[in-house]
Enzyme design. Structure first.
Site, short mmCIF file in Angstrom:
data_model
loop_
_atom_site.label_atom_id
_atom_site.label_comp_id
_atom_site.label_asym_id
_atom_site.label_seq_id
_atom_site.Cartn_x
_atom_site.Cartn_y
_atom_site.Cartn_z
N CYS A 54 0.75 -16.06 22.84
CA CYS A 54 1.78 -16.18 23.87
C CYS A 54 1.13 -16.27 25.26
O CYS A 54 -0.08 -16.05 25.42
CB CYS A 54 2.73 -14.99 23.80
SG CYS A 54 2.04 -13.43 24.41
N CYS A 81 -0.65 -13.01 26.50
CA CYS A 81 -1.96 -12.80 25.86
C CYS A 81 -2.99 -13.77 26.41
O CYS A 81 -4.15 -13.40 26.62
CB CYS A 81 -1.84 -12.92 24.35
SG CYS A 81 -1.00 -11.51 23.60
N ASN A 121 0.35 -6.44 16.03
CA ASN A 121 1.51 -6.33 16.90
C ASN A 121 2.31 -5.08 16.57
O ASN A 121 2.36 -4.63 15.42
CB ASN A 121 2.39 -7.59 16.84
CG ASN A 121 2.89 -7.96 15.46
OD1 ASN A 121 2.16 -7.91 14.48
ND2 ASN A 121 4.15 -8.36 15.40
N GLN A 122 2.90 -4.51 17.60
CA GLN A 122 3.67 -3.29 17.50
C GLN A 122 5.01 -3.53 18.18
O GLN A 122 5.08 -3.63 19.41
CB GLN A 122 2.93 -2.12 18.19
CG GLN A 122 1.58 -1.83 17.59
CD GLN A 122 1.67 -1.32 16.16
OE1 GLN A 122 2.46 -0.43 15.85
NE2 GLN A 122 0.89 -1.91 15.27
N GLU A 123 6.06 -3.66 17.39
CA GLU A 123 7.39 -3.94 17.93
C GLU A 123 8.11 -2.65 18.30
O GLU A 123 7.69 -1.55 17.90
CB GLU A 123 8.23 -4.72 16.91
CG GLU A 123 7.72 -6.12 16.69
CD GLU A 123 8.59 -6.93 15.75
OE1 GLU A 123 9.52 -6.37 15.11
OE2 GLU A 123 8.34 -8.14 15.64
N ASN A 124 9.19 -2.81 19.03
CA ASN A 124 9.99 -1.68 19.45
C ASN A 124 11.43 -2.15 19.58
O ASN A 124 11.66 -3.29 20.02
CB ASN A 124 9.46 -1.16 20.80
CG ASN A 124 10.05 0.17 21.18
OD1 ASN A 124 11.23 0.25 21.50
ND2 ASN A 124 9.23 1.18 21.15
N ALA A 125 12.37 -1.32 19.23
CA ALA A 125 13.78 -1.70 19.32
C ALA A 125 14.17 -2.04 20.75
O ALA A 125 15.07 -2.85 20.98
CB ALA A 125 14.67 -0.58 18.78
N GLU A 147 -3.15 -9.30 20.06
CA GLU A 147 -4.29 -9.65 20.90
C GLU A 147 -4.52 -8.61 21.98
O GLU A 147 -5.64 -8.13 22.18
CB GLU A 147 -4.06 -11.02 21.58
CG GLU A 147 -3.94 -12.17 20.62
CD GLU A 147 -2.52 -12.50 20.19
OE1 GLU A 147 -2.24 -13.68 19.94
OE2 GLU A 147 -1.68 -11.56 20.10
N TYR A 176 13.25 -4.11 23.19
CA TYR A 176 12.45 -5.27 23.62
C TYR A 176 12.34 -5.26 25.13
O TYR A 176 13.33 -4.94 25.78
CB TYR A 176 13.10 -6.58 23.16
CG TYR A 176 12.94 -6.87 21.69
CD1 TYR A 176 11.74 -7.36 21.21
CD2 TYR A 176 13.98 -6.67 20.80
CE1 TYR A 176 11.59 -7.66 19.86
CE2 TYR A 176 13.84 -6.96 19.45
CZ TYR A 176 12.64 -7.45 18.99
OH TYR A 176 12.49 -7.75 17.67
#
Length: 158
Positions: A110, A113, A61-65, A74, A67
């Site tokens: 989720c 996915c 997973n690659q998060e980002n500020a 996946e 959202y």
């Protein structure tokens, strides 16, 4: 009228009970999890895909500020696999998730996915075995992704 829905899946009580071929894929997903960018939630997820040509693709997973600009493990793995091996078939996928190494709760994918998994399973016209787990403990395994999303939206409805 009330109807019942029955799902069939395998549940392994711990990783040692999983067939070796699947355990290897779970280990690859666990390794990929370590490189997840989860600065905000600290909830890391790793995924590993086995293609029919024997190649294993991993993602995390690659998060980002901003959202929801990030991407789940996946989908990161699936999109990479299809972009780089467009004629390959996805045989199976494993996902390992958890906030810390003590997490033993199984973590299901989720909805987004699940929809993507279903799309690629339909596209290749072959089932994709799908396994998910926490950092240890139980493993849930479905023989096909369509069982994860029984009342699905797909291209046949367009």
């Amino acid at each position: 009228m009330i109807k019942n829905l029955t799902l069939t899946y395998n549940e392994y009580s711990d990783w040692n009970k999983v067939p070796k071929e699947n355990l290897n894929l779970i280990q690859k997903a666990k390794e990929a999890r370590e490189f997840a960018y989860a600065k905000y939630s600290e909830f890391k997820v790793g995924a590993a895909i086995l293609l029919d040509n024997g190649i294993v693709i991993t993602g995390n997973n690659q998060e980002n500020a901003a959202y929801p600009s990030g991407l789940c493990a996946e989908r990161t793995a699936i999109f990479y696999a299809i972009a780089n091996y467009p004629t390959a078939t996805i045989v199976k996928m494993a996902v390992v998730a958890g906030k810390n190494v003590e997490n033993s709760e199984v973590v299901a994918p989720c909805g987004a996915c699940r929809q993507v998994l279903l799309e690629y399973e339909n596209r290749q016209n072959k089932p994709i075995e799908f396994m998910f787990t926490g950092m240890q403990g139980r493993v849930i395994s479905f023989s096909r992704c369509s069982d994860l999303l029984p009342f699905c939206f797909d291209g046949s409805l367009l």
